[in-house]
Design an enzyme around this catalytic site. Structure first.
Site, PDB file in Angstrom:
ATOM      1  N   GLY A  10       0.986  -1.165  -0.094  1.00  0.00           N
ATOM      2  CA  GLY A  10      -0.020  -0.068   0.014  1.00  0.00           C
ATOM      3  C   GLY A  10       0.894   1.284  -0.047  1.00  0.00           C
ATOM      4  N   PHE A  11       0.003   2.407  -0.300  1.00  0.00           N
ATOM      5  CA  PHE A  11       0.822   3.670  -0.158  1.00  0.00           C
ATOM      6  C   PHE A  11       2.031   3.942   1.167  1.00  0.00           C
ATOM      7  CE2 PHE A  11       0.049   8.502  -0.414  1.00  0.00           C
ATOM      8  CZ  PHE A  11       1.324   8.403  -0.988  1.00  0.00           C
ATOM      9  N   ILE A  12       1.049   3.995   2.208  1.00  0.00           N
ATOM     10  CA  ILE A  12       1.812   4.245   3.470  1.00  0.00           C
ATOM     11  C   ILE A  12       2.860   3.129   3.954  1.00  0.00           C
ATOM     12  CG2 ILE A  12       1.939   5.068   5.910  1.00  0.00           C
ATOM     13  CD1 ILE A  12      -0.937   6.173   4.881  1.00  0.00           C
ATOM     14  N   TYR A 151     -16.244   2.914   7.463  1.00  0.00           N
ATOM     15  CA  TYR A 151     -14.774   2.978   7.591  1.00  0.00           C
ATOM     16  C   TYR A 151     -14.140   3.563   8.980  1.00  0.00           C
ATOM     17  CZ  TYR A 151     -10.319   4.827   6.574  1.00  0.00           C
ATOM     18  OH  TYR A 151      -8.841   5.123   6.728  1.00  0.00           O
ATOM     19  N   LYS A 155     -12.446   1.401  12.121  1.00  0.00           N
ATOM     20  CA  LYS A 155     -11.023   1.835  12.892  1.00  0.00           C
ATOM     21  C   LYS A 155     -11.410   1.986  14.307  1.00  0.00           C
ATOM     22  CE  LYS A 155      -8.147   1.955   9.597  1.00  0.00           C
ATOM     23  NZ  LYS A 155      -6.739   1.108   9.827  1.00  0.00           N
TER      24      LYS A 155
END
Length: 323
Positions: A10-12, A151, A155
């Site tokens: 993923g991006f991070i 979402y 979290k």
């Protein structure tokens, strides 16, 4: 350290893994390489990691407890960074079940295996979306009991189960709440890369709301650095904002910056404001300064320039990808 990173393609995840590798740590990465967005961007990120001899990769889903256990059984991790998640506020309204299974059950699987294999340090990615209805700038001690998207709700649930395990099994837990992360090789479903593509190609920008809604845009290199500093420092149980911490930037201002850098005018298709969106995000980063000695170093203008240049340098294959 020997660190397990979930969502490593993923991006991070990819940036965090790279920073750890460059500091000499050993990284094991897992990722299910799902097709929520074009897998070619994930493979682009993963390819750079696979060149490092201290990096090991397993194509595993965090929802699969048995497969995860096999990785824990052959490794002696000192820390876990959980960056595997189903992201995207709007899509979570369409498919809330996959968000619950990945964001909550995936987190529970990791915490359970950490307890079994005596891994003490845990860092988990959370989100600014959790602050819906709170006063800005958002502080970590704000009540976040009214999430407006599945979402954000999942979290919040993942944060709570991490607290339970920290309390019962003496884990060292850092929950890092990210604020609108952008940068090169970013997610094509997020505004910055989408807007760059649409402006460059003369396509209408799909803008939900009147453009006055504002975000605390935070550069990916700063986010990864904060995540790395979170795993290197023992913390009992802390929630830490990682954001730019400046006055939020409106979407129209963001578009103006990109128009100037690309030398093209945007065509904007204004759409109704989405019920799951937050009007403004703005991080208080006093806690990150105090606990992690962390402050963002890359300005919005510099970060956008890096992102635009990356897009222009990679247009030859990005043009094949659906945004």
């Amino acid at each position: 350290m020997r660190v397990l990173i979930t969502g490593v393609a993923g991006f991070i995840g990819s940036y965090t893994a790279m920073q750890l590798l460059e500091q000499g740590h050993e990284v094991t990465g897992v990722d299910n390489l799902n097709n929520y967005y074009d897998i070619r961007i994930k493979k682009f990120r993963l390819d750079s990691l696979l060149r490092h001899e201290r990096f090991t990769f397993y194509p595993i889903d965090v929802e699969n407890h048995i497969s995860l256990k096999s990785v824990f059984a052959i490794s002696e991790f000192e820390a876990v960074i959980n960056l595997a998640a189903r992201a995207g506020v709007r899509y979570s309204l369409k498919n809330p079940f996959i968000y619950a299974s990945t964001n909550y059950m995936g987190s529970l699987n990791l915490l359970d295996l950490m307890q079994q294999y005596k891994v003490k340090r845990y860092v988990m990615a959370s989100t600014s979306s959790i602050y819906a209805g709170c006063e800005v700038p958002y502080r970590e001690d704000a009540p976040v009991n009214a999430p407006i998207s599945p979402y954000a709700a999942t979290k919040k649930a993942a944060e709570l189960i991490a607290y339970t395990y920290a309390n019962q099994f003496e884990l060292e837990v850092a929950i890092v709440r990210y604020f609108t992360v952008y940068g090169p090789a970013g997610r094509p479903d997020m505004s910055v890369l989408r807007f760059i593509r649409w402006i460059d190609q003369g396509m209408p920008i799909q803008l939900f709301g009147d453009g006055s809604q504002a975000r605390d845009f935070t550069y990916i290199g700063d986010i990864a650095r904060g995540t790395v500093q979170s795993v290197l420092k023992p913390l009992s149980y802390e929630i830490i904002n990682l954001g730019a911490g400046n006055q939020p930037v409106s979407m129209l201002t963001l578009i103006e910056h990109l128009e100037e850098m690309l030398g093209k005018k945007a065509v904007i298709d204004f759409l109704p404001f989405h019920s799951a969106d937050i009007d403004t995000t703005w991080a208080s980063i006093d806690k990150a300064r105090e606990l992690l000695d962390w402050t963002p170093e890359v300005s919005l203008e510099e970060g956008l320039r890096h992102t635009v240049n990356w897009y222009l340098d990679n247009k030859y294959w990005l043009d094949l990808i659906s945004f």
